[in-house]
Design a protein around this motif. Structure first.
Motif, PDB file in Angstrom:
ATOM      1  N   TRP A  70      -5.001   7.837   9.465  1.00 17.03           N
ATOM      2  CA  TRP A  70      -4.653   7.154   8.219  1.00 17.03           C
ATOM      3  C   TRP A  70      -5.642   7.532   7.124  1.00 17.03           C
ATOM      4  CZ3 TRP A  70      -1.145   4.684   5.489  1.00 17.03           C
ATOM      5  CH2 TRP A  70      -1.532   3.895   4.412  1.00 17.03           C
ATOM      6  N   HIS A  71      -5.104   7.939   6.000  1.00 17.59           N
ATOM      7  CA  HIS A  71      -5.920   8.254   4.829  1.00 17.59           C
ATOM      8  C   HIS A  71      -5.752   7.125   3.820  1.00 17.59           C
ATOM      9  CE1 HIS A  71      -6.751  12.522   5.958  1.00 17.59           C
ATOM     10  NE2 HIS A  71      -5.686  12.285   6.709  1.00 17.59           N
ATOM     11  N   GLY A  72      -6.827   6.410   3.576  1.00 18.12           N
ATOM     12  CA  GLY A  72      -6.749   5.265   2.681  1.00 18.12           C
ATOM     13  C   GLY A  72      -7.896   5.230   1.696  1.00 18.12           C
ATOM     14  N   THR A  73      -8.175   4.024   1.193  1.00 11.80           N
ATOM     15  CA  THR A  73      -9.226   3.810   0.205  1.00 11.80           C
ATOM     16  C   THR A  73     -10.049   2.608   0.623  1.00 11.80           C
ATOM     17  OG1 THR A  73      -7.791   4.664  -1.544  1.00 11.80           O
ATOM     18  CG2 THR A  73      -9.717   3.415  -2.237  1.00 11.80           C
ATOM     19  N   ASP A  74     -11.350   2.744   0.573  1.00  9.16           N
ATOM     20  CA  ASP A  74     -12.235   1.642   0.908  1.00  9.16           C
ATOM     21  C   ASP A  74     -12.073   0.519  -0.118  1.00  9.16           C
ATOM     22  OD1 ASP A  74     -15.018   0.177   0.632  1.00  9.16           O
ATOM     23  OD2 ASP A  74     -14.971   1.049   2.638  1.00  9.16           O
ATOM     24  N   ALA A  75     -11.807  -0.691   0.372  1.00 11.57           N
ATOM     25  CA  ALA A  75     -11.531  -1.817  -0.526  1.00 11.57           C
ATOM     26  C   ALA A  75     -12.732  -2.166  -1.406  1.00 11.57           C
ATOM     27  CB  ALA A  75     -11.115  -3.034   0.294  1.00 11.57           C
ATOM     28  N   GLU A  76     -13.948  -1.916  -0.927  1.00 14.50           N
ATOM     29  CA  GLU A  76     -15.139  -2.292  -1.677  1.00 14.50           C
ATOM     30  C   GLU A  76     -15.616  -1.191  -2.611  1.00 14.50           C
ATOM     31  OE1 GLU A  76     -18.125  -3.577   1.028  1.00 14.50           O
ATOM     32  OE2 GLU A  76     -16.938  -5.253   1.807  1.00 14.50           O
ATOM     33  N   THR A  77     -15.614   0.047  -2.116  1.00 15.61           N
ATOM     34  CA  THR A  77     -16.178   1.146  -2.916  1.00 15.61           C
ATOM     35  C   THR A  77     -15.119   1.942  -3.670  1.00 15.61           C
ATOM     36  OG1 THR A  77     -16.037   2.766  -1.109  1.00 15.61           O
ATOM     37  CG2 THR A  77     -18.009   1.376  -1.203  1.00 15.61           C
ATOM     38  N   GLY A  78     -13.877   1.860  -3.232  1.00 14.83           N
ATOM     39  CA  GLY A  78     -12.837   2.660  -3.864  1.00 14.83           C
ATOM     40  C   GLY A  78     -12.842   4.107  -3.414  1.00 14.83           C
ATOM     41  N   GLU A  79     -13.716   4.435  -2.463  1.00 14.33           N
ATOM     42  CA  GLU A  79     -13.819   5.808  -1.984  1.00 14.33           C
ATOM     43  C   GLU A  79     -12.729   6.103  -0.947  1.00 14.33           C
ATOM     44  OE1 GLU A  79     -16.051   8.246  -2.918  1.00 14.33           O
ATOM     45  OE2 GLU A  79     -16.560   6.814  -4.516  1.00 14.33           O
ATOM     46  N   PRO A  80     -12.274   7.364  -0.892  1.00 16.36           N
ATOM     47  CA  PRO A  80     -11.280   7.739   0.131  1.00 16.36           C
ATOM     48  C   PRO A  80     -11.849   7.550   1.532  1.00 16.36           C
ATOM     49  CG  PRO A  80     -11.466   9.439  -1.567  1.00 16.36           C
ATOM     50  CD  PRO A  80     -12.601   8.490  -1.790  1.00 16.36           C
ATOM     51  N   THR A  81     -11.023   7.067   2.439  1.00 17.21           N
ATOM     52  CA  THR A  81     -11.438   6.866   3.828  1.00 17.21           C
ATOM     53  C   THR A  81     -10.410   7.491   4.765  1.00 17.21           C
ATOM     54  OG1 THR A  81     -10.284   4.743   4.004  1.00 17.21           O
ATOM     55  CG2 THR A  81     -12.581   4.684   3.291  1.00 17.21           C
ATOM     56  N   VAL A  82     -10.879   7.855   5.951  1.00 15.06           N
ATOM     57  CA  VAL A  82      -9.986   8.391   6.975  1.00 15.06           C
ATOM     58  C   VAL A  82     -10.242   7.625   8.265  1.00 15.06           C
ATOM     59  CG1 VAL A  82      -9.308  10.398   8.325  1.00 15.06           C
ATOM     60  CG2 VAL A  82      -9.962  10.691   5.931  1.00 15.06           C
ATOM     61  N   SER A  83      -9.185   7.067   8.840  1.00 20.48           N
ATOM     62  CA  SER A  83      -9.292   6.376  10.120  1.00 20.48           C
ATOM     63  C   SER A  83      -8.591   7.218  11.180  1.00 20.48           C
ATOM     64  CB  SER A  83      -8.632   4.991  10.044  1.00 20.48           C
ATOM     65  OG  SER A  83      -9.307   4.178   9.106  1.00 20.48           O
ATOM     66  N   SER A  84      -9.223   7.356  12.329  1.00 24.13           N
ATOM     67  CA  SER A  84      -8.712   8.252  13.366  1.00 24.13           C
ATOM     68  C   SER A  84      -7.422   7.718  13.978  1.00 24.13           C
ATOM     69  CB  SER A  84      -9.764   8.454  14.459  1.00 24.13           C
ATOM     70  OG  SER A  84     -10.104   7.217  15.056  1.00 24.13           O
ATOM     71  N   GLY A  85      -6.613   8.640  14.488  1.00 17.19           N
ATOM     72  CA  GLY A  85      -5.351   8.282  15.115  1.00 17.19           C
ATOM     73  C   GLY A  85      -5.253   8.890  16.499  1.00 17.19           C
ATOM     74  N   TYR A  86      -4.419   8.302  17.360  1.00 15.44           N
ATOM     75  CA  TYR A  86      -4.259   8.822  18.717  1.00 15.44           C
ATOM     76  C   TYR A  86      -3.653  10.218  18.724  1.00 15.44           C
ATOM     77  CZ  TYR A  86      -5.915   4.712  21.056  1.00 15.44           C
ATOM     78  OH  TYR A  86      -6.750   3.721  21.517  1.00 15.44           O
ATOM     79  N   ARG A  87      -2.698  10.468  17.848  1.00 11.00           N
ATOM     80  CA  ARG A  87      -2.076  11.797  17.823  1.00 11.00           C
ATOM     81  C   ARG A  87      -3.099  12.865  17.508  1.00 11.00           C
ATOM     82  NH1 ARG A  87       2.434  13.020  13.335  1.00 11.00           N
ATOM     83  NH2 ARG A  87       0.552  12.871  12.021  1.00 11.00           N
ATOM     84  N   GLU A  88      -3.878  12.662  16.441  1.00 13.47           N
ATOM     85  CA  GLU A  88      -4.849  13.663  16.022  1.00 13.47           C
ATOM     86  C   GLU A  88      -6.026  13.760  16.982  1.00 13.47           C
ATOM     87  OE1 GLU A  88      -2.233  12.603  12.795  1.00 13.47           O
ATOM     88  OE2 GLU A  88      -3.477  11.358  14.128  1.00 13.47           O
ATOM     89  N   SER A  89      -6.259  12.729  17.778  1.00 15.80           N
ATOM     90  CA  SER A  89      -7.345  12.758  18.761  1.00 15.80           C
ATOM     91  C   SER A  89      -6.935  13.464  20.046  1.00 15.80           C
ATOM     92  CB  SER A  89      -7.811  11.330  19.081  1.00 15.80           C
ATOM     93  OG  SER A  89      -8.329  10.694  17.933  1.00 15.80           O
ATOM     94  N   VAL A 119       0.858  -1.195   0.000  1.00 17.12           N
ATOM     95  CA  VAL A 119       0.000   0.000   0.000  1.00 17.12           C
ATOM     96  C   VAL A 119       0.892   1.242   0.000  1.00 17.12           C
ATOM     97  CG1 VAL A 119      -1.698   1.334   1.310  1.00 17.12           C
ATOM     98  CG2 VAL A 119      -1.888  -1.169   1.211  1.00 17.12           C
ATOM     99  N   PRO A 120       0.797   2.074  -1.019  1.00 15.12           N
ATOM    100  CA  PRO A 120       1.612   3.295  -1.054  1.00 15.12           C
ATOM    101  C   PRO A 120       1.383   4.152   0.193  1.00 15.12           C
ATOM    102  CG  PRO A 120       0.540   2.935  -3.181  1.00 15.12           C
ATOM    103  CD  PRO A 120      -0.054   1.948  -2.222  1.00 15.12           C
ATOM    104  N   GLY A 121       2.449   4.670   0.739  1.00 15.91           N
ATOM    105  CA  GLY A 121       2.348   5.531   1.917  1.00 15.91           C
ATOM    106  C   GLY A 121       2.460   4.785   3.228  1.00 15.91           C
ATOM    107  N   ALA A 122       2.319   3.459   3.198  1.00 16.23           N
ATOM    108  CA  ALA A 122       2.325   2.693   4.449  1.00 16.23           C
ATOM    109  C   ALA A 122       3.695   2.716   5.117  1.00 16.23           C
ATOM    110  CB  ALA A 122       1.884   1.254   4.187  1.00 16.23           C
TER     111      ALA A 122
END
Length: 518
Positions: A281-300, A52-55
């Motif tokens: 984490w900024h990624g892509t939904d495996a099913e829809t291909g849409e951009p996704t954002v998952s929360s992180g401890y630092r940003e929270s 995964v690019p960026g990982a």
């Protein structure tokens, strides 16, 4: 002569780094530093289909934020470079061929269709867990069943093949795990794992053994999910003739969901309402291909020291009542012997508690920096550092995250838009209103505006009217802040200043005059 302790953290760049992976990295780091050794990071990217690019950059940033310092890695290379398995690809084949030549591995030419047919036959025969092993390999197309000249012809023709480990049929594989004690597995339960894939890339099993040997790893500290693979790895060390330098294994306990129903996975975080990744984490939904954002401890809003302290206790304890440890203290106290075999249940309330403790222990000057940053983002740019420090010192006991400081500080920048109705209905009357009016009249002339001086003035005014301080305090708080509770009222008025405090009281008197007749 004792070997220098060398440990490794070996993540795959297949997405964001789960906090279970961070805990593995942390335990490796603590152990290495405690033992005066070194920690390296190796990127295990043999499965290019899952890359995964960026990982990889995410892994680097996460460890830096956590304060885990690497001695060797793809970003600060050492004597064992390169540290990406994809860049080490040319050398793995020679080790796989070494096993073939010694009779511990073999070429397998089976097509996907033939493998599917084999599994279907075993399933129909009600064989549990169908696999390619010491029994089934006798019916398959491999260098153990085909004539030697036919094997040579297939290889010369470039026929696709994999190299599989030849696992003995009846043998006990034993190793001593530093956490779990002796582990004994019968070889009949181990299948003939693929070591080299048809694309020329090694599998994890071959690559990690070869790399750990070449990088002189002395201890492999990893998650419990790798425990079933450990006997296979022990066999590889034996077949390569590396048993005398084989690392010691330590398999860490699982991290469970808060309710204890199963392993805490990457998918659980946002669903359960808390982060499972150190950074957003900024990624892509495996099913829809849409951009996704998952929360992180630092940003929270979590502090890295609090996050690390919390993670350290998910499976380890110091054997004392102490709960707050700096990284240096964790290094000093850490030992593999005190890591539990039992799964650790994740407790989001506990990590919040850690954050509160670390936030409140910070110097007021540092808290003022957080406060000013938040206020400036809201357009509040005229707050002095001195005032910010006073406010931060006052409201920090009500904060869990740095952003809470600005929320709690709003009472200093916004006059009340409403007043607590319950307090007004019970505490506000003509006598109280008269005392507040007298206090507001005398406040602007005060030369000493410290909390103690303001309290002394209030006491003087109230007692001069034949009243007690307790009769007016809650009404005064509501007049100044609008709320029934909050930080120390005298300190609030001192920071607001006597003029602003007097004006707030007068505004409250005007708006609440309907209660003064009571």
């Amino acid at each position: 002569m004792e070997r220098e302790v060398r440990v490794r953290f070996a993540p795959s760049p297949t997405g964001p780094l789960h906090i279970g992976g961070v805990r593995t990295a942390l335990y490796n780091y603590l152990f290495a530093r405690k033992m005066g050794g070194k920690m390296l990071l190796r990127i295990e990217d043999t499965d290019q289909n899952r890359f995964v690019p960026g990982a990889e950059d995410y892994i680097r940033q996460s460890l830096e934020w956590c304060g885990i310092v690497l001695d060797e890695s793809p970003w600060n290379e050492g004597p064992h470079a390169p540290y990406r398995q994809s860049e080490r690809k040319p050398m793995y084949m020679q080790y796989a061929l070494q096993l073939v030549e010694s009779g511990h591995a073999y070429y397998a030419f089976d097509t996907p269709e033939e493998l599917d047919a084999m599994r279907a036959r075993l399933t129909a025969a009600k064989v549990p867990n169908p696999q390619y092993n010491a029994i089934t390999r006798a019916q398959m197309r491999n260098s153990l069943t085909l004539p030697e000249d036919e094997v040579k012809q297939l290889l010369d023709a470039g026929t696709a093949y994999v190299i599989r480990l030849k696992v003995p049929r009846k043998e006990e594989v034993r190793f001593n795990d530093m956490i779990r004690g002796w582990v004994v597995v019968h070889s009949s339960s181990i299948d003939d794992k693929v070591l080299m894939k048809s694309d020329g890339m090694p599998t994890y099993h071959l690559a990690n053994i070869v790399d750990d040997h070449l990088m002189e790893i002395t201890h492999v500290i990893r998650g419990e999910e790798w425990l079933p693979s450990a006997p296979l790895h022990v066999l590889l060390y034996r077949y390569f003739g590396w048993e005398s330098t084989m690392p010691q294994f330590a398999h860490l306990p699982l991290l469970l969901k808060p309710d204890g129903t199963g392993k805490l996975s990457k998918r659980d975080g946002d669903r359960l309402g808390f982060p499972v990744f150190p950074l957003e984490w900024h990624g892509t939904d495996a099913e829809t291909g849409e951009p996704t954002v998952s929360s992180g401890y630092r940003e929270s809003g979590y502090l890295p020291d609090a996050f690390i302290n919390f993670l350290a206790f998910l499976g380890w304890n110091p054997g004392s009542q102490q709960e707050l440890f700096s990284m240096d203290e964790l290094i000093q106290e850490f030992s593999i012997e005190r890591v539990s075999k039992s799964p650790a249940r994740f407790d989001q309330n506990k990590v919040r508690w850690y954050n509160e403790q670390y936030l409140r222990a910070k110097p007021d000057g540092e808290l003022a920096g957080y406060l000013l940053e938040s206020l400036q983002a809201q357009g509040q740019t005229d707050v002095s550092t001195e005032k910010a420090e006073q406010i931060a010192a006052l409201v920090k006991e009500r904060a869990t995250f740095p952003a809470d400081l600005a929320r709690e500080a709003q009472l200093f920048f916004q006059r009340p838009g409403s007043y607590d109705e319950q307090v007004v209905s019970k505490k506000w009357n003509a006598q109280v209103a008269g005392a507040l009016a007298a206090f507001a009249q005398q406040l602007p002339a005060a030369t000493d505006t410290s909390p103690d001086a303001i309290k002394a003035l209030l006491t003087q005014v109230v007692e001069g009217l034949g009243m007690k301080l307790g009769q007016v305090l809650q009404a005064l708080r509501v007049a100044v802040t609008g709320a029934a509770a909050g930080p120390d009222l005298m300190a609030i008025m001192s920071i607001l200043g006597v003029q602003e405090t007097a004006e707030r009281i007068n505004v409250a008197l005007e708006q609440l005059n309907s209660y003064t007749a009571a």
